[in-house]
Design an enzyme around this catalytic site. Structure first.
Site, PDB file in Angstrom:
ATOM      1  N   ALA A  21       0.721  -1.168   0.154  1.00 31.18           N
ATOM      2  CA  ALA A  21      -0.165   0.105   0.066  1.00 31.18           C
ATOM      3  C   ALA A  21       1.072   1.163  -0.036  1.00 31.18           C
ATOM      4  CB  ALA A  21      -0.907   0.091   1.214  1.00 31.18           C
ATOM      5  N   ARG A  27      -2.524   8.686  -9.894  1.00 32.97           N
ATOM      6  CA  ARG A  27      -3.846   8.502 -10.915  1.00 32.97           C
ATOM      7  C   ARG A  27      -5.129   8.932  -9.987  1.00 32.97           C
ATOM      8  NH1 ARG A  27      -2.175   3.012 -13.545  1.00 32.97           N
ATOM      9  NH2 ARG A  27      -1.047   2.856 -11.679  1.00 32.97           N
ATOM     10  N   GLY A  94       8.628   0.259  -6.964  1.00 35.54           N
ATOM     11  CA  GLY A  94       8.083  -1.084  -7.568  1.00 35.54           C
ATOM     12  C   GLY A  94       7.385  -1.995  -6.481  1.00 35.54           C
ATOM     13  N   ASP A 119      -5.066  -1.774  -3.129  1.00 35.88           N
ATOM     14  CA  ASP A 119      -6.110  -1.208  -4.246  1.00 35.88           C
ATOM     15  C   ASP A 119      -6.568  -2.257  -5.168  1.00 35.88           C
ATOM     16  OD1 ASP A 119      -3.945  -2.152  -5.670  1.00 35.88           O
ATOM     17  OD2 ASP A 119      -3.687  -0.046  -7.047  1.00 35.88           O
TER      18      ASP A 119
HETATM   19  C1  UD1 Z   1       0.099  -4.137 -10.552  1.00 41.28           C
HETATM   20  C2  UD1 Z   1       0.781  -5.613 -11.120  1.00 41.28           C
HETATM   21  C3  UD1 Z   1      -0.255  -5.734 -12.403  1.00 41.28           C
HETATM   22  C4  UD1 Z   1      -1.716  -6.342 -12.041  1.00 41.28           C
HETATM   23  C5  UD1 Z   1      -2.266  -4.990 -11.148  1.00 41.28           C
HETATM   24  C6  UD1 Z   1      -3.153  -5.594 -10.576  1.00 41.28           C
HETATM   25  C7  UD1 Z   1       2.975  -4.976 -11.094  1.00 41.28           C
HETATM   26  C8  UD1 Z   1       4.229  -4.694 -11.644  1.00 41.28           C
HETATM   27  N1  UD1 Z   1       2.063  -5.102 -11.703  1.00 41.28           N
HETATM   28  O1  UD1 Z   1       0.026  -2.987 -11.498  1.00 41.28           O
HETATM   29  O2  UD1 Z   1       0.394  -7.182 -13.027  1.00 41.28           O
HETATM   30  O3  UD1 Z   1      -2.379  -6.593 -13.124  1.00 41.28           O
HETATM   31  O4  UD1 Z   1      -1.416  -4.597 -10.127  1.00 41.28           O
HETATM   32  O5  UD1 Z   1      -4.155  -4.530 -10.012  1.00 41.28           O
HETATM   33  O6  UD1 Z   1       2.960  -5.491  -9.778  1.00 41.28           O
HETATM   34  N2  UD1 Z   1       2.914  -0.317  -4.251  1.00 41.28           N
HETATM   35  C9  UD1 Z   1       3.880  -0.393  -3.266  1.00 41.28           C
HETATM   36  N3  UD1 Z   1       5.215   0.161  -3.445  1.00 41.28           N
HETATM   37  C10 UD1 Z   1       5.605   0.390  -4.847  1.00 41.28           C
HETATM   38  C11 UD1 Z   1       4.700   0.375  -5.838  1.00 41.28           C
HETATM   39  C12 UD1 Z   1       3.489  -0.201  -5.533  1.00 41.28           C
HETATM   40  O7  UD1 Z   1       3.706  -0.772  -2.160  1.00 41.28           O
HETATM   41  O8  UD1 Z   1       6.748   0.676  -4.789  1.00 41.28           O
HETATM   42  C13 UD1 Z   1       1.439  -1.014  -4.072  1.00 41.28           C
HETATM   43  C14 UD1 Z   1       0.507   0.156  -4.502  1.00 41.28           C
HETATM   44  O9  UD1 Z   1       0.352   1.036  -3.207  1.00 41.28           O
HETATM   45  C15 UD1 Z   1      -0.676  -0.712  -4.930  1.00 41.28           C
HETATM   46  C16 UD1 Z   1       0.158  -2.243  -5.218  1.00 41.28           C
HETATM   47  O10 UD1 Z   1       1.475  -2.240  -4.999  1.00 41.28           O
HETATM   48  O11 UD1 Z   1      -1.330  -1.043  -3.679  1.00 41.28           O
HETATM   49  C17 UD1 Z   1       0.176  -2.262  -6.955  1.00 41.28           C
HETATM   50  O12 UD1 Z   1       0.895  -1.062  -7.280  1.00 41.28           O
HETATM   51  P1  UD1 Z   1       0.339  -0.333  -8.795  1.00 41.28           P
HETATM   52  O13 UD1 Z   1       1.254   0.961  -9.008  1.00 41.28           O
HETATM   53  O14 UD1 Z   1      -0.942   0.130  -8.477  1.00 41.28           O
HETATM   54  O15 UD1 Z   1       0.479  -1.433  -9.926  1.00 41.28           O
HETATM   55  P2  UD1 Z   1      -0.694  -1.738 -11.111  1.00 41.28           P
HETATM   56  O16 UD1 Z   1      -0.113  -0.743 -12.385  1.00 41.28           O
HETATM   57  O17 UD1 Z   1      -1.985  -1.408 -10.943  1.00 41.28           O
HETATM   58 CA    CA Z   2      -3.009  -1.018  -8.941  1.00 43.01          CA
END
Ligand code: UD1
Ligand code: CA
Length: 438
Positions: A21, A27, A94, A119
């Site tokens: 999270a 966005r 990431g 999310d």
């Molecule tokens: C991600 C997946 C995608 C999947 C989708 C499902 C990856 C690379 N991609 O994409 O394959 O279909 O979720 O909803 O994982 N977060 C962190 N730290 C970070 C980055 C993200 O904690 O450095 C958390 C975000 O808060 C979020 C979750 O990880 O809750 C997913 O990150 P987000 O950037 O929303 O990934 P998507 O582009 O949706």
């Molecule tokens: Ca997401």
């Protein structure tokens, strides 16, 4: 590979959940952390934590970023006794980096690690339970929840090998036109064997396009090392991800529809699924009819055989007895209504206790707020309140009393009394006629 302890136990002692999270949620264009935005009356993160708890997963590690103060406050208030540990990921580079950060923290991790996204809020406890069971009995290296969707745009795509196991996950931006045709998406919910996860996550390289470490790359790495990862298909509603406010709205509707279907199957008539919104923790008795354009919030309780709406707004803390009527343009907040009590039209009832067989006339208002504090209005059984009455709280009305229409009640009314609290009417004979003749 080690086996998970107690595979059949109801409480999954062998599972630690990690909820990602920390993301910025750019966005959403919001000052508030994305995962605290509400879906059907509850923050997204609350839905995810509740699903874990309901599935018997008690050890939860939450990954926070700049939103740490907000997430700490939320978990402290909403889960005071919950076993939620927060790990801070300083830079959001990431999902793989997020998970590595958690794994490096000085915490105990069970042999099965359930990874969820803050999310992806609509995941069901039963699905989590089923996936854990599959993991502990079938013993694959990992399970990835997937769904077949009409429009997979934006999600990672699941590439399968000839046996149906996951061969790799490709993100939208990296997908070839052919891979973009794949309509099985990565749901963002995974279970991995801890030791494999720890080992292979270190091999993930930075994605050259996005300059991020993708957790999804682990699928390809594991597959290349002969580790079987099963895709588990679930309904899209459970893995719908929320990146912006359009998806926020859509997820809210999906969740609401599920809640309304449950009520309908339990013997409650909901006239229109499109305009009725009911929070999931509300309880409603059988044969109650919910008319269109009605909103019922919080953990409110409604008895049997009631008629609610159209255009009724029932706010948190409300308890309504059996055979009541709450009609159009009525707002009820933190109030109790006994059985057979009617508030049929255009009223505000807040911080009030209404007994049984009470009839509240149209346009009645409890004036509960003095600008500083809220006060209570208490109305006994069998009271009849004439239309357009104001109760200036705190005030009590004894059983069986009658309040004349248009009254402003500022003092307590004894039982069985008639209370008239308005200026007397003056009729000036022929006054209008004389004016016209001037
Ligand atoms: C991600 C997946 C995608 C999947 C989708 C499902 C990856 C690379 N991609 O994409 O394959 O279909 O979720 O909803 O994982 N977060 C962190 N730290 C970070 C980055 C993200 O904690 O450095 C958390 C975000 O808060 C979020 C979750 O990880 O809750 C997913 O990150 P987000 O950037 O929303 O990934 P998507 O582009 O949706
Ligand atoms: Ca997401």
């Amino acid at each position: 590979m080690k086996r998970i302890r107690n595979p059949q136990s109801a409480v999954c002692n062998g599972v630690t959940a990690i909820i990602m999270a920390a993301g910025k949620g750019t966005r959403m264009k919001s000052d508030k952390s994305k995962v605290l935005h509400e879906v059907a009356g509850k923050p997204m993160l609350g839905h995810v934590i509740d699903a874990c708890h309901a599935a018997g997963v008690k050890d939860i590690v939450l990954i926070a970023g700049a939103n740490y103060p907000e997430l700490k406050e939320f978990t402290k208030t909403a889960y005071p006794s919950g076993n939620i540990k927060i790990v801070i990921q300083k830079k959001q580079i990431g999902t793989a980096h997020a998970i590595s950060t958690a794994l490096k923290a000085k915490l105990k991790f069970d042999e099965a690690i359930l990874i969820l996204s803050g999310d992806v809020p609509l995941i069901e406890a039963a699905t989590i339970k089923g996936a854990i069971k599959e993991f502990t009995t079938e013993n694959p290296g990992g399970i990835i929840l997937t769904s077949k969707v009409e429009n997979p745009f934006g999600y990672g795509r699941i590439v399968r090998d000839t046996h149906g196991f996951v061969e790799s996950i490709v993100e939208q931006k990296d997908a070839t036109p052919e891979q973009q045709e794949i309509d099985h998406i990565n749901g963002g919910v995974y279970i991995f064997n801890r030791d494999y996860l720890k080992k292979y996550i270190t091999l993930i390289k930075m994605n050259p396009l996005k300059k991020e470490y993708y957790l999804t790359d682990i699928a390809g790495i594991m597959a290349k090392n002969g580790i079987k990862i099963r895709p588990k298909t679930v309904p899209y509603a459970e893995v719908a991800g929320i990146n912006d406010r359009v998806q926020l709205m859509e997820a809210g509707k999906m969740k609401n529809k599920k809640t309304l279907e449950r009520f309908a199957k339990d013997g409650i008539t909901i006239v229109d699924f499109d305009t009725v919104f009911i929070d999931e923790n509300v309880s409603i008795g059988t044969d109650t009819v919910i008319q269109p354009f009605t909103v019922i919030k919080g953990s409110s309780r409604i008895g049997k055989g009631c008629n609610i709406g159209p255009f009724a707004h029932i706010r948190p803390g409300t308890v309504i007895g059996d055979n009541c009527r709450v009609g159009n343009y009525v707002e009820i907040k933190k109030s109790t209504l006994g059985n057979n009590t009617y508030v049929s039209h255009l009223s505000y009832i807040g911080d009030a206790e209404l007994g049984s067989n009470v009839n509240i006339g149209a346009g009645t208002i409890t004036c509960n707020f003095d600008g500083f504090k809220k006060h209570k209005t208490i109305i006994g059984d069998n009271v009849f309140v004439g239309s357009d009455t104001k109760f200036v709280a705190p005030v009590k009305v004894g059983k069986g009393a009658v309040i004349a229409a248009g009254s402003v009640i500022t003092e307590d009314v004894p039982a069985d009394a008639l209370s008239v609290a308005r200026a007397r009417q003056v009729n000036k004979e022929k006054w209008a006629l004389k004016r016209r003749k001037k």
